[in-house]
Design an enzyme around this catalytic site. Structure first.
Site, PDB file in Angstrom:
ATOM      1  N   ASP A 118       0.843  -1.189   0.000  1.00  9.02           N
ATOM      2  CA  ASP A 118       0.000   0.000   0.000  1.00  9.02           C
ATOM      3  C   ASP A 118       0.882   1.244   0.000  1.00  9.02           C
ATOM      4  OD1 ASP A 118      -2.432   1.319  -0.081  1.00  9.02           O
ATOM      5  OD2 ASP A 118      -2.613   1.426   2.093  1.00  9.02           O
ATOM      6  N   GLU A 174      -9.602  12.600   8.113  1.00  8.68           N
ATOM      7  CA  GLU A 174      -9.478  13.933   7.522  1.00  8.68           C
ATOM      8  C   GLU A 174     -10.814  14.674   7.469  1.00  8.68           C
ATOM      9  OE1 GLU A 174      -6.858  14.051   3.784  1.00  8.68           O
ATOM     10  OE2 GLU A 174      -7.307  11.940   4.102  1.00  8.68           O
ATOM     11  N   GLN A 222      -3.307   2.418  15.123  1.00  9.35           N
ATOM     12  CA  GLN A 222      -2.271   2.997  14.253  1.00  9.35           C
ATOM     13  C   GLN A 222      -1.454   4.063  14.992  1.00  9.35           C
ATOM     14  OE1 GLN A 222      -3.966   4.727  10.714  1.00  9.35           O
ATOM     15  NE2 GLN A 222      -2.002   5.365   9.862  1.00  9.35           N
ATOM     16  N   ARG A 258      -7.579   3.688  13.572  1.00 10.20           N
ATOM     17  CA  ARG A 258      -6.725   4.864  13.830  1.00 10.20           C
ATOM     18  C   ARG A 258      -6.094   4.863  15.211  1.00 10.20           C
ATOM     19  NH1 ARG A 258      -5.694   6.010   8.793  1.00 10.20           N
ATOM     20  NH2 ARG A 258      -7.474   6.773   7.620  1.00 10.20           N
ATOM     21  N   ASP A 314      -9.096   0.594   2.230  1.00 12.20           N
ATOM     22  CA  ASP A 314      -8.085   0.198   3.228  1.00 12.20           C
ATOM     23  C   ASP A 314      -8.640   0.529   4.613  1.00 12.20           C
ATOM     24  OD1 ASP A 314      -5.771  -0.399   4.611  1.00 12.20           O
ATOM     25  OD2 ASP A 314      -4.761   1.477   4.076  1.00 12.20           O
ATOM     26  N   HIS A 348      -3.589  14.111   1.141  1.00 15.18           N
ATOM     27  CA  HIS A 348      -3.824  13.216   2.284  1.00 15.18           C
ATOM     28  C   HIS A 348      -2.612  13.234   3.224  1.00 15.18           C
ATOM     29  CE1 HIS A 348      -4.984   9.675   4.582  1.00 15.18           C
ATOM     30  NE2 HIS A 348      -3.874   9.061   4.234  1.00 15.18           N
ATOM     31  N   THR A 384      -9.063  -5.518   4.006  1.00 14.55           N
ATOM     32  CA  THR A 384      -8.941  -4.577   2.890  1.00 14.55           C
ATOM     33  C   THR A 384      -9.923  -5.056   1.833  1.00 14.55           C
ATOM     34  OG1 THR A 384      -6.578  -4.330   3.344  1.00 14.55           O
ATOM     35  CG2 THR A 384      -7.350  -3.563   1.192  1.00 14.55           C
ATOM     36  N   LYS A 399      -3.873  -2.035  10.023  1.00 13.49           N
ATOM     37  CA  LYS A 399      -4.277  -2.182   8.625  1.00 13.49           C
ATOM     38  C   LYS A 399      -4.452  -3.630   8.208  1.00 13.49           C
ATOM     39  CE  LYS A 399      -3.363   2.249   7.472  1.00 13.49           C
ATOM     40  NZ  LYS A 399      -4.234   3.121   6.691  1.00 13.49           N
ATOM     41  N   GLU A 442     -10.491   4.042   4.035  1.00 16.17           N
ATOM     42  CA  GLU A 442      -9.658   4.878   3.171  1.00 16.17           C
ATOM     43  C   GLU A 442     -10.051   4.601   1.730  1.00 16.17           C
ATOM     44  OE1 GLU A 442      -5.503   4.226   4.157  1.00 16.17           O
ATOM     45  OE2 GLU A 442      -5.609   5.739   5.752  1.00 16.17           O
ATOM     46  N   GLU A 458      -9.352   4.306  -1.844  1.00 16.00           N
ATOM     47  CA  GLU A 458      -8.142   4.124  -2.652  1.00 16.00           C
ATOM     48  C   GLU A 458      -8.506   3.401  -3.945  1.00 16.00           C
ATOM     49  OE1 GLU A 458      -4.701   2.505  -0.756  1.00 16.00           O
ATOM     50  OE2 GLU A 458      -5.248   3.252   1.236  1.00 16.00           O
TER      51      GLU A 458
END
Ligand code: CA
Length: 435
Positions: free
Chosen positions: A138, A382, A251, A248, A244, A145, A268, A264, A210, A212
């Site tokens: 990834d 975000e 993470q 958080r 993804d 971002h 996915t 992660k 996420e 992607e």
């Protein structure tokens, strides 16, 4: 960025081409005859077949080949397309992919003998992972971002780390938990570090998505051989939508110094239909753009063809309560793959610059797609600015991060004058409680 001046002469891309599958000719369909994406579905005999999406239907390639409807195909293509995954077909290389595309396009074109018995309604198809994914990497190719995340996590320094504009940053991910759209995602547990106390083990509280895209590598490169930029596009089989899923809070505690790990690796999601580079060729742009003052790119990463892909994406959320009240999903962001600072070909050239081998079916994630506007931020971290600006949902509740029962749906499409509109379908997943 500029559109390529050279119109494609590939007859399979002719925007006036129509199919005897009537639903493929309807405006707004994701799967007109100019698209022809590949997927794998559970056939009625219990085995997995490779199919091609066409309008609301799926062409069963296993049946088409056994029925001699595609008898002009070379035997290596016929054999590969009768498999239960796309890996062997991907490994044949771009010349063979084009041969197959031309034959399938001819079979489905208006004016050819209709073969309705080779079709299955797409809605009734149970889709499978189209590929056995050996390795998954990834990347982190959206400057917007990376800048937003940098501002939140390191408010006192430059939001972009020193290497960001010199190389496509990535981490090796986990292929074992890549799932096809429609598969539920259970909330993970992990080690969490409260600001005011020691670490604890418990359910993730800051669960995120996420937005992607994923790129499937087609033909391999042997260990010790780089893929240069001039050849990179020939190694790209196609793209899918990729979510993804990200924890958080896990993470935030674990990511330094070696990057994401358990945050992660629990799920996915990918969309089931792989849209090929041939279908995407009207949507290739020059670029990516660099900003004044950006460092000079090293030669091995300099684009030599139009490798930026102009693909729009949208993210929709639907809570359990919204579905109970028959409220439609709410769109929470939109963006474009063309916003990335690094292309898939640059990721491939960089990934293999050491001589690292890639295999057919390896998957490269783009990184979260975020634009410059607030409504183009590609994840809740975000969008809600770390939970400080919650989103109001139509059911009267707020979201800072995902709750159990939330369903995320990502869609993507390409459109421009002079080319047929094509779509990637959708990538959906619903959050379930911890196991
Ligand atoms: Ca990511």
């Amino acid at each position: 960025m500029t559109q390529s001046d050279t119109p494609s002469m590939d007859p399979t891309l002719d925007p006036s081409l129509r199919s005897w599958v009537e639903s493929a000719n309807q405006p707004g369909t994701d799967f007109p005859i100019q698209n022809l994406p590949y997927g794998v579905f559970a056939a009625s005999d219990g085995t997995n077949h490779i199919g091609v999406a066409i309008g609301d239907m799926v062409l069963d390639l296993h049946h088409a080949i056994n029925d001699l409807a595609l008898q002009d195909l070379p035997p290596e293509i016929s054999s590969a397309l009768c498999g239960s995954t796309l890996n062997n077909f991907m490994g044949l290389g771009s010349r063979f992919w084009r041969t197959a595309r031309r034959s399938i396009s001819s079979l489905l074109s208006e004016g050819a003998d209709p073969h309705p018995h080779l079709l299955v309604p797409r809605e009734s198809c149970s889709m499978r992972m189209p590929v056995v994914i050996g390795d998954y990497t990834d990347f982190y190719a959206s400057r917007n971002h990376a800048t937003n995340v940098g501002r939140m996590f390191r408010p006192d320094g430059d939001p972009l780390l020193p290497n960001y504009l010199n190389l496509p940053v990535g981490y090796h991910g986990r292929s074992s938990t890549i799932i096809v759209s429609g598969t539920d995602v259970h909330r993970p547990s992990g080690q969490l570090k409260p600001d005011d106390g020691p670490p604890v083990f418990g359910p993730c509280r800051l669960l995120d998505y996420e937005m992607e895209f994923g790129m499937f590598v087609g033909s391999a490169n042997p260990m010790g051989h780089r893929i240069p930029m001039s050849e990179a596009m020939d190694h790209v089989f196609g793209i899918v939508i990729l979510n993804d899923w990200s924890a958080r809070d896990i993470q935030k505690w674990e990511y330094q110094p070696l990057g994401p790990f358990n945050a992660k690796n629990f799920a996915t999601s990918v969309s089931p239909w792989i849209v090929t580079m041939d279908a995407l060729s009207p949507y290739r742009l020059a670029g990516p753009d660099r900003e004044p003052g950006d460092p000079e790119m090293l030669d091995y990463l300099k684009p030599v063809t139009d490798d930026v892909l102009d693909v729009n994406c949208e993210v929709h959320i639907s809570s359990h309560a919204m579905r109970e009240q028959n409220l439609p999903p709410m769109r929470i962001s939109r963006g474009s793959l063309s916003d990335l600072t690094w292309t898939f070909t640059q990721m491939l050239a960089h990934h293999t610059s050491t001589g690292c081998a890639m295999n057919p079916g390896d998957l490269l994630g783009s990184g979260t797609i975020s634009g410059t506007e607030k409504d183009s931020r590609g994840c809740l971290l975000e969008l809600t600015w770390r939970g400080t600006e919650p989103i109001e949902l139509p059911d009267g509740t707020q979201r800072k991060f995902l709750q159990d029962g939330d369903e995320l749906t990502m869609t993507a499409y390409c459109e421009r004058d002079g080319a047929a509109r094509i779509g990637l379908g959708s990538c959906t997943g619903t959050i379930r409680p911890i196991i």
